[in-house]
Design a protein around this motif. Structure first.
Motif, short mmCIF file in Angstrom:
data_model
loop_
_atom_site.label_atom_id
_atom_site.label_comp_id
_atom_site.label_asym_id
_atom_site.label_seq_id
_atom_site.Cartn_x
_atom_site.Cartn_y
_atom_site.Cartn_z
N ASN A 1 -3.26 -11.35 -1.96
CA ASN A 1 -2.21 -10.35 -2.08
C ASN A 1 -0.85 -10.95 -1.67
N GLU B 1 -7.09 -0.13 9.79
CA GLU B 1 -6.49 1.06 9.17
C GLU B 1 -5.16 1.39 9.86
N ILE C 1 -5.86 -2.72 -5.29
CA ILE C 1 -4.49 -3.24 -5.11
C ILE C 1 -4.37 -4.64 -5.70
N ARG D 1 0.64 -13.06 -4.46
CA ARG D 1 1.28 -12.24 -5.50
C ARG D 1 2.61 -11.68 -5.01
N ALA D 2 2.66 -11.30 -3.73
CA ALA D 2 3.89 -10.75 -3.17
C ALA D 2 5.01 -11.78 -3.17
N TYR E 1 4.95 -4.21 -10.12
CA TYR E 1 4.94 -5.62 -10.50
C TYR E 1 5.61 -5.84 -11.86
N ALA F 1 -4.31 -4.42 -9.49
CA ALA F 1 -3.03 -3.88 -9.96
C ALA F 1 -1.91 -4.89 -9.79
N SER F 2 -2.09 -5.82 -8.85
CA SER F 2 -1.08 -6.84 -8.59
C SER F 2 -1.23 -8.05 -9.50
N ARG G 1 0.83 -1.21 0.00
CA ARG G 1 0.00 0.00 0.00
C ARG G 1 0.87 1.26 0.00
N ILE H 1 -3.00 -0.60 11.06
CA ILE H 1 -1.89 -1.43 10.59
C ILE H 1 -1.82 -1.45 9.06
N ASP H 2 -2.39 -0.40 8.46
CA ASP H 2 -2.26 -0.17 7.02
C ASP H 2 -2.99 -1.19 6.15
N ILE H 3 -4.06 -1.79 6.68
CA ILE H 3 -4.88 -2.66 5.83
C ILE H 3 -5.96 -1.80 5.20
N PRO H 4 -5.98 -1.73 3.87
CA PRO H 4 -6.89 -0.79 3.20
C PRO H 4 -8.36 -1.21 3.27
N PRO H 5 -9.28 -0.24 3.08
CA PRO H 5 -10.71 -0.58 2.96
C PRO H 5 -10.95 -1.49 1.75
N GLU I 1 -10.38 -0.14 -1.95
CA GLU I 1 -8.96 0.11 -2.23
C GLU I 1 -8.19 -1.21 -2.30
#
Lengths: 104, 160
Positions: free
Chosen positions: B31, B95, B108, B34-35, A80, B111-112, A66, B97-101, B104
């Protein structure tokens, strides 16, 4: 466990997964060598991303996908494309910084 | 262990529920795949469709009734507003810990390179059309087509 890895004629220290254990040993030649090992030819865009990652590391900001997306340096899709095989994992390795421990 | 030495090549994740916690578990697994350089596809079926329904995806709740992990009496969990309260508390913690809604997070995932599929049978059952769905859903698939996409060594199917 740390291992010794040769970059040209210079020895650097890496961990079991190949990440540098001492960021001070990183330079452009290290980045190019590590990138080549995973078939990546570094372009100016790659360098911009690596520089961003290193700045985050120096400022002790935890990295996740993010934050990359909102960095203004690269969007997630491009990220990517630049580092196709697990972008956060491979880009941090090339940048000489630790592997991010984030789940997202 | 002879197929790629057991290496995972592709995760096919079936999302069958729309509670906030199950949807996030599925998103984080996709996610995360993909990472790690693993391909990932998601198949949204039955109530799981709510996670890609434009009007509903930002209003998913966690269950406060029938969920022993909430550690509140079942009857209390049934009071009006309890689910919304618990859900907004959970959203706030995520939010942090940066986990998106949800929306969004879908952006992500797309896009991944994650493929998003809607289950045809569930679409018919709920009378949804493609216009009801998150814009970047790849397509509506039958279960047979989903299995067809799951072919190949190193593919794992996960039902959530």
């Amino acid at each position: 466990m740390t291992h010794t890895k040769l970059i040209g004629e210079r020895a650097i220290s890496v961990n079991d997964e190949g990440y540098l254990t001492d960021y001070a040993q990183w330079d452009a030649q290290v980045a190019e060598t590590l990138a080549k090992e995973i078939n990546i030819e570094l372009t100016p865009k790659h360098w911009a991303v690596l520089k961003f990652l290193q700045e985050q590391y120096k400022n002790e900001v935890a990295l996740n996908i993010r934050r990359i997306g909102s960095s203004g340096v690269v969007d997630i899709k491009e990220f990517y494309q630049l580092f196709p095989q697990g972008p956060l994992k491979t880009s941090t390795k090339i940048a000489g910084i630790p592997k991010p421990a984030s789940c997202i | 262990m002879n197929e790629f030495n057991g290496e995972i090549k592709k995760m096919m994740i079936i999302v069958s529920k729309a509670t906030l916690d199950s949807v996030y578990a599925a998103f984080i697994l996709a996610n995360g795949a993909r990472a790690e350089g693993i391909e990932a596809e998601m198949f949204f079926t039955f109530f799981g469709l709510e996670a890609i329904n434009k009007k509903k995806l930002e209003h998913l709740h966690i269950a406060t009734v029938g969920n022993p992990a909430m550690h509140i009496p079942t009857m209390l969990g049934g009071f009006p507003g309890m689910e919304s309260l618990a859900s907004s508390m959970m959203r706030r913690e995520m939010e942090k810990i940066d986990i998106p809604p949800v929306h969004e997070f879908l952006d992500i995932l797309k896009a991944s390179g994650v493929k998003l599929w809607a289950c045809k049978l569930a679409m018919d059952m709920f009378h949804y059309t493609k216009a009801d769905l998150y814009d970047d859903v790849d397509d509506i698939l039958t279960v047979g087509a989903f299995y067809d996409r799951s072919k190949g060594l190193g593919t794992h199917i996960l039902f959530i």
